[in-house]
Design a protein around this motif. Structure first.
Motif, PDB file in Angstrom:
ATOM      1  N   ARG A  58      12.058   5.249  23.471  1.00  0.00           N
ATOM      2  CA  ARG A  58      11.353   5.459  24.739  1.00  0.00           C
ATOM      3  C   ARG A  58      12.269   5.196  25.936  1.00  0.00           C
ATOM      4  O   ARG A  58      12.204   5.890  26.950  1.00  0.00           O
ATOM      5  CB  ARG A  58      10.117   4.556  24.793  1.00  0.00           C
ATOM      6  CG  ARG A  58       9.215   4.858  25.959  1.00  0.00           C
ATOM      7  CD  ARG A  58       7.796   4.338  25.752  1.00  0.00           C
ATOM      8  NE  ARG A  58       6.904   4.989  26.717  1.00  0.00           N
ATOM      9  CZ  ARG A  58       6.329   4.374  27.741  1.00  0.00           C
ATOM     10  NH1 ARG A  58       6.523   3.082  27.928  1.00  0.00           N
ATOM     11  NH2 ARG A  58       5.557   5.041  28.573  1.00  0.00           N
ATOM     12  N   THR A  74      -3.049  13.516  27.404  1.00  0.00           N
ATOM     13  CA  THR A  74      -1.956  14.515  27.382  1.00  0.00           C
ATOM     14  C   THR A  74      -1.602  14.951  25.954  1.00  0.00           C
ATOM     15  O   THR A  74      -1.095  16.053  25.756  1.00  0.00           O
ATOM     16  CB  THR A  74      -0.680  13.954  28.046  1.00  0.00           C
ATOM     17  OG1 THR A  74      -0.525  12.591  27.657  1.00  0.00           O
ATOM     18  CG2 THR A  74      -0.735  14.074  29.553  1.00  0.00           C
ATOM     19  N   HIS A 132       0.607   0.018  24.320  1.00  0.00           N
ATOM     20  CA  HIS A 132       0.368  -1.410  24.477  1.00  0.00           C
ATOM     21  C   HIS A 132      -0.497  -1.677  25.710  1.00  0.00           C
ATOM     22  O   HIS A 132      -0.150  -1.217  26.804  1.00  0.00           O
ATOM     23  CB  HIS A 132       1.691  -2.169  24.643  1.00  0.00           C
ATOM     24  CG  HIS A 132       2.677  -1.961  23.526  1.00  0.00           C
ATOM     25  ND1 HIS A 132       3.446  -0.827  23.420  1.00  0.00           N
ATOM     26  CD2 HIS A 132       2.998  -2.741  22.469  1.00  0.00           C
ATOM     27  CE1 HIS A 132       4.221  -0.927  22.345  1.00  0.00           C
ATOM     28  NE2 HIS A 132       3.964  -2.076  21.741  1.00  0.00           N
ATOM     29  N   ASP A 165       2.241  11.564  33.461  1.00  0.00           N
ATOM     30  CA  ASP A 165       1.096  10.670  33.593  1.00  0.00           C
ATOM     31  C   ASP A 165       0.122  11.033  32.471  1.00  0.00           C
ATOM     32  O   ASP A 165      -0.400  12.147  32.418  1.00  0.00           O
ATOM     33  CB  ASP A 165       0.476  10.898  34.978  1.00  0.00           C
ATOM     34  CG  ASP A 165      -0.876  10.226  35.150  1.00  0.00           C
ATOM     35  OD1 ASP A 165      -1.382   9.609  34.192  1.00  0.00           O
ATOM     36  OD2 ASP A 165      -1.437  10.334  36.263  1.00  0.00           O
ATOM     37  N   TRP A 217      14.423   8.233  26.395  1.00  0.00           N
ATOM     38  CA  TRP A 217      13.630   9.331  26.959  1.00  0.00           C
ATOM     39  C   TRP A 217      13.348   9.109  28.437  1.00  0.00           C
ATOM     40  O   TRP A 217      13.544   9.999  29.259  1.00  0.00           O
ATOM     41  CB  TRP A 217      12.382   9.536  26.090  1.00  0.00           C
ATOM     42  CG  TRP A 217      11.037   9.777  26.706  1.00  0.00           C
ATOM     43  CD1 TRP A 217       9.917   9.007  26.517  1.00  0.00           C
ATOM     44  CD2 TRP A 217      10.605  10.864  27.557  1.00  0.00           C
ATOM     45  NE1 TRP A 217       8.844   9.532  27.211  1.00  0.00           N
ATOM     46  CE2 TRP A 217       9.244  10.675  27.855  1.00  0.00           C
ATOM     47  CE3 TRP A 217      11.261  11.967  28.113  1.00  0.00           C
ATOM     48  CZ2 TRP A 217       8.504  11.533  28.665  1.00  0.00           C
ATOM     49  CZ3 TRP A 217      10.522  12.828  28.934  1.00  0.00           C
ATOM     50  CH2 TRP A 217       9.167  12.608  29.188  1.00  0.00           C
ATOM     51  N   TRP A 244      -0.374   6.177  17.086  1.00  0.00           N
ATOM     52  CA  TRP A 244      -0.829   7.564  16.902  1.00  0.00           C
ATOM     53  C   TRP A 244      -0.950   7.933  15.410  1.00  0.00           C
ATOM     54  O   TRP A 244      -1.682   8.830  15.053  1.00  0.00           O
ATOM     55  CB  TRP A 244       0.165   8.537  17.529  1.00  0.00           C
ATOM     56  CG  TRP A 244       0.223   8.544  19.022  1.00  0.00           C
ATOM     57  CD1 TRP A 244      -0.496   9.353  19.848  1.00  0.00           C
ATOM     58  CD2 TRP A 244       1.064   7.760  19.881  1.00  0.00           C
ATOM     59  NE1 TRP A 244      -0.154   9.111  21.164  1.00  0.00           N
ATOM     60  CE2 TRP A 244       0.798   8.139  21.209  1.00  0.00           C
ATOM     61  CE3 TRP A 244       2.025   6.761  19.658  1.00  0.00           C
ATOM     62  CZ2 TRP A 244       1.452   7.568  22.309  1.00  0.00           C
ATOM     63  CZ3 TRP A 244       2.669   6.194  20.752  1.00  0.00           C
ATOM     64  CH2 TRP A 244       2.374   6.595  22.049  1.00  0.00           C
TER      65      TRP A 244
HETATM   66 FE1  CCH Z   1       5.589   8.784  25.153  1.00  0.00          FE
HETATM   67  N1  CCH Z   1       4.274   7.333  25.729  1.00  0.00           N
HETATM   68  N2  CCH Z   1       4.809  10.047  26.507  1.00  0.00           N
HETATM   69  N3  CCH Z   1       7.015  10.147  24.680  1.00  0.00           N
HETATM   70  N4  CCH Z   1       6.445   7.443  23.907  1.00  0.00           N
HETATM   71  C1  CCH Z   1       4.157   6.079  25.221  1.00  0.00           C
HETATM   72  C2  CCH Z   1       4.876   5.555  24.174  1.00  0.00           C
HETATM   73  C3  CCH Z   1       5.927   6.234  23.545  1.00  0.00           C
HETATM   74  C4  CCH Z   1       3.750   9.802  27.326  1.00  0.00           C
HETATM   75  C5  CCH Z   1       3.107   8.582  27.507  1.00  0.00           C
HETATM   76  C6  CCH Z   1       3.341   7.466  26.731  1.00  0.00           C
HETATM   77  C7  CCH Z   1       7.127  11.396  25.212  1.00  0.00           C
HETATM   78  C8  CCH Z   1       6.189  12.010  26.029  1.00  0.00           C
HETATM   79  C9  CCH Z   1       5.144  11.368  26.631  1.00  0.00           C
HETATM   80  C10 CCH Z   1       7.519   7.704  23.075  1.00  0.00           C
HETATM   81  C11 CCH Z   1       8.355   8.794  23.130  1.00  0.00           C
HETATM   82  C12 CCH Z   1       8.117   9.925  23.908  1.00  0.00           C
HETATM   83  C13 CCH Z   1       3.143   5.374  25.925  1.00  0.00           C
HETATM   84  C14 CCH Z   1       2.731   3.945  25.664  1.00  0.00           C
HETATM   85  C15 CCH Z   1       2.631   6.230  26.853  1.00  0.00           C
HETATM   86  C16 CCH Z   1       1.515   5.940  27.839  1.00  0.00           C
HETATM   87  C17 CCH Z   1       3.642   2.937  26.352  1.00  0.00           C
HETATM   88  C18 CCH Z   1       3.246   1.537  26.002  1.00  0.00           C
HETATM   89  O1  CCH Z   1       2.111   1.142  26.308  1.00  0.00           O
HETATM   90  O2  CCH Z   1       4.068   0.834  25.384  1.00  0.00           O
HETATM   91  C19 CCH Z   1       3.371  11.019  27.997  1.00  0.00           C
HETATM   92  C20 CCH Z   1       2.225  11.163  28.986  1.00  0.00           C
HETATM   93  C21 CCH Z   1       4.224  11.990  27.549  1.00  0.00           C
HETATM   94  C22 CCH Z   1       4.263  13.432  27.858  1.00  0.00           C
HETATM   95  O3  CCH Z   1       3.313  13.995  28.274  1.00  0.00           O
HETATM   96  C23 CCH Z   1       8.372  11.974  24.789  1.00  0.00           C
HETATM   97  C24 CCH Z   1       8.884  13.353  25.212  1.00  0.00           C
HETATM   98  C25 CCH Z   1       8.991  11.052  23.986  1.00  0.00           C
HETATM   99  C26 CCH Z   1      10.339  11.119  23.289  1.00  0.00           C
HETATM  100  C27 CCH Z   1      10.974  12.220  22.992  1.00  0.00           C
HETATM  101  C28 CCH Z   1       7.669   6.619  22.131  1.00  0.00           C
HETATM  102  C29 CCH Z   1       8.698   6.522  21.005  1.00  0.00           C
HETATM  103  C30 CCH Z   1       6.658   5.699  22.430  1.00  0.00           C
HETATM  104  C31 CCH Z   1       6.359   4.395  21.694  1.00  0.00           C
HETATM  105  C32 CCH Z   1       7.005   3.219  22.373  1.00  0.00           C
HETATM  106  C33 CCH Z   1       6.724   1.904  21.683  1.00  0.00           C
HETATM  107  O4  CCH Z   1       7.051   0.886  22.285  1.00  0.00           O
HETATM  108  O5  CCH Z   1       6.211   1.884  20.557  1.00  0.00           O
END
Ligand code: CCH
Length: 292
Positions: free
Chosen positions: A44, A231, A177, A142, A47, A187
């Motif tokens: 993350r 989303t 989180h 968002d 990204w 997920w």
């Molecule tokens: Fe994401 N993401 N993401 N995401 N994401 C969150 C967590 C992860 C969005 C929102 C969220 C991508 C696209 C999007 C990861 C990788 C990618 C969270 C939770 C949200 C909200 C954060 C938390 O509470 O810790 C949205 C909106 C979009 C697009 O529309 C893309 C692209 C990627 C990478 C290629 C990963 C991995 C996580 C998990 C992080 C964790 O700490 O477990």
């Protein structure tokens, strides 16, 4: 390592492989943290450091690693990424010669590959920028929005519908989180292994709005233990997105091929081509590849 902190030290692919290996080992030192891996949060970070790119002004992206600076470090979308930045700092202490942009994106590559994902072509060449290079808030997606928002945000980075859907498959990994984004839960049932399960579950489960005092999110009707962001759900509601989501749900190899291509591009956003040390990106070895 000390000898390598000379001004004229030019790191080779083998030096970057050493960094990769250290990151890969660190991912597994998570103990009780989340699902036992730092992989998702490190992906993350990679990204969010890349996804700030704006093709019109050619600003943002992974080149300068500006999330090190306030206010970008404090942008709401980056909540919790201090954990990943602190982990990467440990690696930086040992390999002082690597730039933050290279380190963070290599972290993303290691995270995907070590969590059983495809090989992500990668090459070094990013340079450390300054606080003045930091991007304004609001460039990252968002989660409460719909398809127009996704097309606007990812279109600004230069990605089309197919690429938006492929990138979203990253949500097979990790979890949301409460104390970071406000959302809650994973997920998929295997949040530390990259698969096309994110797409499969979007189609196979019945998703209903969760009744709670948190932000709007969906839960699977059967177990109520999985989640989807608004989303994410849009990917099976919008006709064009849905076509690609279906293809990835049906074909993990296709998802892996497209995911590798688009993530490789994502991590290079904002980096002037002439900065790269090689025209042909490298394939870094996983720890498993290096076992005798
Ligand atoms: Fe994401 N993401 N993401 N995401 N994401 C969150 C967590 C992860 C969005 C929102 C969220 C991508 C696209 C999007 C990861 C990788 C990618 C969270 C939770 C949200 C909200 C954060 C938390 O509470 O810790 C949205 C909106 C979009 C697009 O529309 C893309 C692209 C990627 C990478 C290629 C990963 C991995 C996580 C998990 C992080 C964790 O700490 O477990």
């Amino acid at each position: 390592q000390a000898a390598k902190v000379q001004v004229n030290f030019v790191p080779t692919k083998e030096d970057y492989q050493q960094v990769y290996n250290k990151i890969a080992e660190l991912l597994d030192e998570a103990g009780e943290y989340d699902d036992g891996s730092y992989g998702p949060v490190i992906l993350r970070l990679a990204w969010h450091s890349s996804g700030t790119y704006d093709k019109e002004t050619n600003t943002g992206g992974s080149n300068y690693a500006t999330m090190r600076f306030e206010p970008e470090a404090l942008h709401g979308a980056n909540n919790g990424l201090n954990i990943a930045r602190d982990l990467m700092e440990k690696i930086k202490k040992e390999f002082e010669w690597i730039t933050y942009g290279d380190l963070w994106t290599l972290g993303g590559v290691a995270a995907v590959q070590e969590m059983q994902g495809p090989k992500i072509p990668w090459r070094p060449g990013r340079i450390d920028g300054f606080a003045a290079d930091a991007t304004p808030d609001g460039r990252l997606p968002d989660a409460t929005q719909g398809s127009d928002h996704l097309r606007k945000i990812f279109g600004r980075m230069g990605f089309n519908d197919q690429e938006i859907v492929a990138l979203s498959g990253a949500h097979a990994l990790g979890r949301t989180h409460r104390d970071r984004s406000g959302f809650e839960g994973p997920w998929t049932f295997s949040p530390t292994t990259l698969t096309n399960d994110f797409f499969k579950l979007l189609f196979s489960e019945t998703w209903t709005w969760k009744k709670w005092n948190g932000p709007k999110q969906l839960e699977d009707k059967a177990t109520k233990s999985l989640m989807m962001l608004p989303t994410d759900y849009v990917l099976v509601q919008d006709k064009s997105f849905k076509k690609f989501a279906r293809q990835y749900a049906d074909d993990n190899d296709l998802f892996f091929r497209d995911f590798a291509k688009v993530v490789s591009r994502l991590f290079e956003l904002g980096v002037p081509t002439q900065q790269f040390v090689t025209s042909e990106p490298w394939i870094m070895k996983s720890l498993e590849d290096q076992q005798d």
